[in-house]
Design an enzyme around this catalytic site. Sequence first.
Site, PDB file in Angstrom:
ATOM      1  N   HIS A  77      -7.587   0.910  -6.232  1.00  0.00           N
ATOM      2  CA  HIS A  77      -8.267   0.031  -4.497  1.00  0.00           C
ATOM      3  C   HIS A  77      -8.342  -1.315  -5.405  1.00  0.00           C
ATOM      4  CE1 HIS A  77      -8.192  -0.434  -0.604  1.00  0.00           C
ATOM      5  NE2 HIS A  77      -8.961  -0.545  -0.075  1.00  0.00           N
ATOM      6  N   CYS A  79     -15.873   2.500   1.456  1.00  0.00           N
ATOM      7  CA  CYS A  79     -15.418   1.230   1.890  1.00  0.00           C
ATOM      8  C   CYS A  79     -14.479   1.653   3.075  1.00  0.00           C
ATOM      9  CB  CYS A  79     -14.395   1.643   0.529  1.00  0.00           C
ATOM     10  SG  CYS A  79     -13.901   3.453  -0.061  1.00  0.00           S
ATOM     11  N   ASP A  99     -16.992   8.081  -0.671  1.00  0.00           N
ATOM     12  CA  ASP A  99     -15.812   8.182   0.082  1.00  0.00           C
ATOM     13  C   ASP A  99     -15.761   9.449   0.812  1.00  0.00           C
ATOM     14  OD1 ASP A  99     -12.923   7.397   0.153  1.00  0.00           O
ATOM     15  OD2 ASP A  99     -12.700   7.247  -1.715  1.00  0.00           O
ATOM     16  N   GLN A 104     -10.391  -3.721  -2.603  1.00  0.00           N
ATOM     17  CA  GLN A 104     -11.578  -3.149  -2.392  1.00  0.00           C
ATOM     18  C   GLN A 104     -13.118  -3.375  -2.886  1.00  0.00           C
ATOM     19  OE1 GLN A 104     -12.123  -1.333   0.936  1.00  0.00           O
ATOM     20  NE2 GLN A 104     -14.563  -1.944   0.612  1.00  0.00           N
ATOM     21  N   ARG A 117       0.946  -1.518   0.123  1.00  0.00           N
ATOM     22  CA  ARG A 117      -0.059  -0.285   0.388  1.00  0.00           C
ATOM     23  C   ARG A 117       1.210   1.079  -0.257  1.00  0.00           C
ATOM     24  NH1 ARG A 117      -4.651   1.665   3.407  1.00  0.00           N
ATOM     25  NH2 ARG A 117      -6.072   0.457   2.091  1.00  0.00           N
ATOM     26  N   ARG A 174     -13.740  -8.015   3.267  1.00  0.00           N
ATOM     27  CA  ARG A 174     -12.344  -7.533   2.118  1.00  0.00           C
ATOM     28  C   ARG A 174     -11.325  -8.883   2.825  1.00  0.00           C
ATOM     29  NH1 ARG A 174     -10.327  -2.333   2.259  1.00  0.00           N
ATOM     30  NH2 ARG A 174      -9.127  -3.731   0.610  1.00  0.00           N
TER      31      ARG A 174
HETATM   32  N1  NVA Z   1     -10.035   7.316  -0.849  1.00  0.00           N
HETATM   33  C1  NVA Z   1      -9.342   6.915   0.627  1.00  0.00           C
HETATM   34  C2  NVA Z   1      -9.795   5.605   0.671  1.00  0.00           C
HETATM   35  C3  NVA Z   1      -8.990   4.775   1.815  1.00  0.00           C
HETATM   36  C4  NVA Z   1      -9.949   2.904   1.371  1.00  0.00           C
HETATM   37  C5  NVA Z   1      -8.272   6.895   0.167  1.00  0.00           C
HETATM   38  O1  NVA Z   1      -7.044   7.136  -0.680  1.00  0.00           O
HETATM   39  O2  NVA Z   1      -7.621   6.830   1.488  1.00  0.00           O
HETATM   40  N1   CP Z   2     -11.175   0.434   2.997  1.00  0.00           N
HETATM   41  C1   CP Z   2      -9.700   0.003   3.095  1.00  0.00           C
HETATM   42  O1   CP Z   2      -8.957  -0.068   1.967  1.00  0.00           O
HETATM   43  O2   CP Z   2      -9.357   0.489   5.170  1.00  0.00           O
HETATM   44  P1   CP Z   2      -8.648   0.789   5.179  1.00  0.00           P
HETATM   45  O3   CP Z   2      -7.425   2.192   5.003  1.00  0.00           O
HETATM   46  O4   CP Z   2      -8.595   0.310   6.901  1.00  0.00           O
HETATM   47  O5   CP Z   2      -7.380  -0.521   4.733  1.00  0.00           O
END
Ligand code: NVA
Ligand code: CP
Length: 332
Positions: A135, A274, A232, A138, A108, A319
């Site tokens: 992502h 998400c 989101d 997800q 990540r 997930r």
């Molecule tokens: N768009 C958000 C998704 C988190 C799962 C982010 O990148 O922070």
């Molecule tokens: N939805 C998601 O990716 O959650 P986290 O940021 O907690 O991994």
Amino acid sequence: MSFSLIGRSFLKLEDFTPDEIFGLLDLAESLKLERLERREEHRLAGRNLALIFEKTSTRTRASFEVAAYDQGARVSNIDPGSSQMGQKETVRDTARVLGRLYDGIAFRGKNQNDVEALADASGVPVYNGLTDQFHPTQILADALTMMEHSGGDLRGISCCYLGDARFNMGNSLLMGAAKIGLDFRIAAPESYWPASAHRSCCEAIATDTGAKLTFTETVEAAVDGADFLYTDIWVSMGESEEVWADRVGHLLPYRVTADVMAMTGKPDTRFLHCLPSYHNLGTDIGRKIADRFDLDGIEVSDEVFESAASLVFDQAENRLHTIKAVLVASLC
Ligand code: NVA
Ligand code: CP
């Protein structure tokens, strides 16, 4: 187990055919049932996975860990802040080291290029646990959740995403919808739509799969008849706090409230997110922004988030089952 994607990385949905995506969803369903019935097999016994999280995570990291443990594998968390990657060593050099030690690597971070470089140089399957661009794991959880709440068949389902659609979630939902054949709408100011090259790519896929993709600034038209509304957070990880004022100014008409849920005209429309979510005053940022703009939650009202229509914790659980399917399919 007949379905396999042996040796394949999971970097973005574009790399997978609709049949492969449906295969992963079927596998996730059966792994979920095995776990529920406490008859899970250790298909990944003796395997080692590296988890590299440059950005924070609750669901994704925990899902990779529990999925690995459930299947008999071991994990190492490699914290970029206390490893050499990106500081004293290139991503490609780190990849070549980790590829000698591990059977798979989850990543990540900010750049899609980094997860692609890890896959290219490591020689083992690499899993995208979120980048700024995509992502993909997800979306598997979201699709499984929609299947479970639509009698098992995703074709013909309509889903509307409201909010900032230029980032990882908007991009990946659009690609997933195109591959799966959804009636998928994006409701956002035009400047918040996915990039035109990505839209064109998804539209080309949609002509083959029968997906219907709509981009509009008008909430009423976008949500009409929708089975699912999805949103989101408006400011993603890695973005500056300074963008909040602009985001609230631009996206306030697109926040998911009880009025917007009612606008679908369907009493059984479900809500998806998400997570994490600023739906109340229970977090520092959520409280600060909601106070500043006099809101009861930001991208979604607390009323909708806590309502019976909200499936957000089903999504979070899924997930685990979908990430497990990706691990099992790529390593067995
Ligand atoms: N768009 C958000 C998704 C988190 C799962 C982010 O990148 O922070
Ligand atoms: N939805 C998601 O990716 O959650 P986290 O940021 O907690 O991994």
